[in-house]
Design a protein around this motif. Sequence first.
Motif, PDB file in Angstrom:
ATOM      1  N   ALA A  45       0.830  -1.202   0.000  1.00 29.82           N
ATOM      2  CA  ALA A  45       0.000   0.000   0.000  1.00 29.82           C
ATOM      3  C   ALA A  45       0.866   1.254   0.000  1.00 29.82           C
ATOM      4  O   ALA A  45       0.547   2.244  -0.674  1.00 29.82           O
ATOM      5  CB  ALA A  45      -0.920   0.001   1.213  1.00 29.82           C
ATOM      6  N   ILE A  46       1.961   1.230   0.736  1.00 31.50           N
ATOM      7  CA  ILE A  46       2.872   2.380   0.765  1.00 31.50           C
ATOM      8  C   ILE A  46       3.478   2.602  -0.614  1.00 31.50           C
ATOM      9  O   ILE A  46       3.539   3.738  -1.107  1.00 31.50           O
ATOM     10  CB  ILE A  46       3.970   2.184   1.828  1.00 31.50           C
ATOM     11  CG1 ILE A  46       3.364   2.170   3.231  1.00 31.50           C
ATOM     12  CG2 ILE A  46       5.021   3.303   1.722  1.00 31.50           C
ATOM     13  CD1 ILE A  46       4.337   1.767   4.328  1.00 31.50           C
ATOM     14  N   ARG A  47       3.923   1.537  -1.246  1.00 35.97           N
ATOM     15  CA  ARG A  47       4.522   1.677  -2.583  1.00 35.97           C
ATOM     16  C   ARG A  47       3.524   2.257  -3.580  1.00 35.97           C
ATOM     17  O   ARG A  47       3.909   2.982  -4.497  1.00 35.97           O
ATOM     18  CB  ARG A  47       5.047   0.327  -3.070  1.00 35.97           C
ATOM     19  CG  ARG A  47       6.340  -0.118  -2.396  1.00 35.97           C
ATOM     20  CD  ARG A  47       6.938  -1.332  -3.078  1.00 35.97           C
ATOM     21  NE  ARG A  47       6.157  -2.528  -2.830  1.00 35.97           N
ATOM     22  CZ  ARG A  47       6.384  -3.377  -1.832  1.00 35.97           C
ATOM     23  NH1 ARG A  47       7.360  -3.159  -0.983  1.00 35.97           N
ATOM     24  NH2 ARG A  47       5.633  -4.457  -1.678  1.00 35.97           N
ATOM     25  N   ARG A  48       2.253   1.933  -3.392  1.00 33.28           N
ATOM     26  CA  ARG A  48       1.234   2.397  -4.328  1.00 33.28           C
ATOM     27  C   ARG A  48       1.078   3.915  -4.327  1.00 33.28           C
ATOM     28  O   ARG A  48       0.628   4.486  -5.324  1.00 33.28           O
ATOM     29  CB  ARG A  48      -0.124   1.769  -3.977  1.00 33.28           C
ATOM     30  CG  ARG A  48      -0.217   0.279  -4.198  1.00 33.28           C
ATOM     31  CD  ARG A  48      -0.372  -0.082  -5.644  1.00 33.28           C
ATOM     32  NE  ARG A  48      -1.463   0.619  -6.271  1.00 33.28           N
ATOM     33  CZ  ARG A  48      -1.619   0.709  -7.593  1.00 33.28           C
ATOM     34  NH1 ARG A  48      -0.740   0.144  -8.405  1.00 33.28           N
ATOM     35  NH2 ARG A  48      -2.640   1.360  -8.106  1.00 33.28           N
ATOM     36  N   ILE A  49       1.413   4.578  -3.212  1.00 30.53           N
ATOM     37  CA  ILE A  49       1.190   6.027  -3.130  1.00 30.53           C
ATOM     38  C   ILE A  49       2.478   6.834  -3.334  1.00 30.53           C
ATOM     39  O   ILE A  49       2.456   8.054  -3.244  1.00 30.53           O
ATOM     40  CB  ILE A  49       0.521   6.417  -1.787  1.00 30.53           C
ATOM     41  CG1 ILE A  49       1.315   5.883  -0.577  1.00 30.53           C
ATOM     42  CG2 ILE A  49      -0.904   5.911  -1.763  1.00 30.53           C
ATOM     43  CD1 ILE A  49       2.508   6.649  -0.162  1.00 30.53           C
TER      44      ILE A  49
END
Length: 222
Positions: A45-49
């Motif tokens: 999820a962090i990588r997605r943003i």
Amino acid sequence: MNPSSKTHCVIFDCDGTLVDGQASICEAMETAFAGADLAPPSRNAIRRIVGLSLPQALRELVPDASDRQRAVVVDGYKSAFFAARTEGRLHEPLFDGMEDLLRRLHSGGRTLGVATGKSDRGLVSCLRSHGIADLFVTLQTADRHPSKPDPAMLQAALAEASSTPESAVMIGDTSFDMEMARAAGMRAIGVSWGYHAPEELLEFGACGVANTMAELEALIDG
């Protein structure tokens, strides 16, 4: 420069495109969430943003958190990242072959720039640490512009580079980069070594997705 190419200005995203800073980004975000007494999101999820400005990224990651909690996370992230940099723990390696590509583009007469969700301080430190800061004529960050995919960063970059949308290209690894370029009327090229899948990059406006530096150079010339 390829005399047949109309692309004179090449603007790069930073994290996930020029450098691989995902480990440091995830660690700083996890530290920041812990400091705000919030459960950290998954690393995926962090990588997605990555690429969004911090306030926008946190609205995506924790939409139900209070403004105060998100502000605490923003401050905690900045502090954790700064501490990692000053203590020599920050790991933001250039992707293999990127420096050679940048130097070829520069020596061939291209005007280079960066448009990133990083801070001014973070971007300058990153580029200087790799000895490539002098290759870029325009640096645009989330400190001075709305978050991607708003086109403000690219509009400012084009003005500083004395370029036009028709003669420029945006290189990035996320759908935010592709959307931003489309909003600015620019061609967009995706790279497969970053944080969003090639199919997403194509869906959001990439004219092509490079798997290697050679493919990226060919797409820029195209």
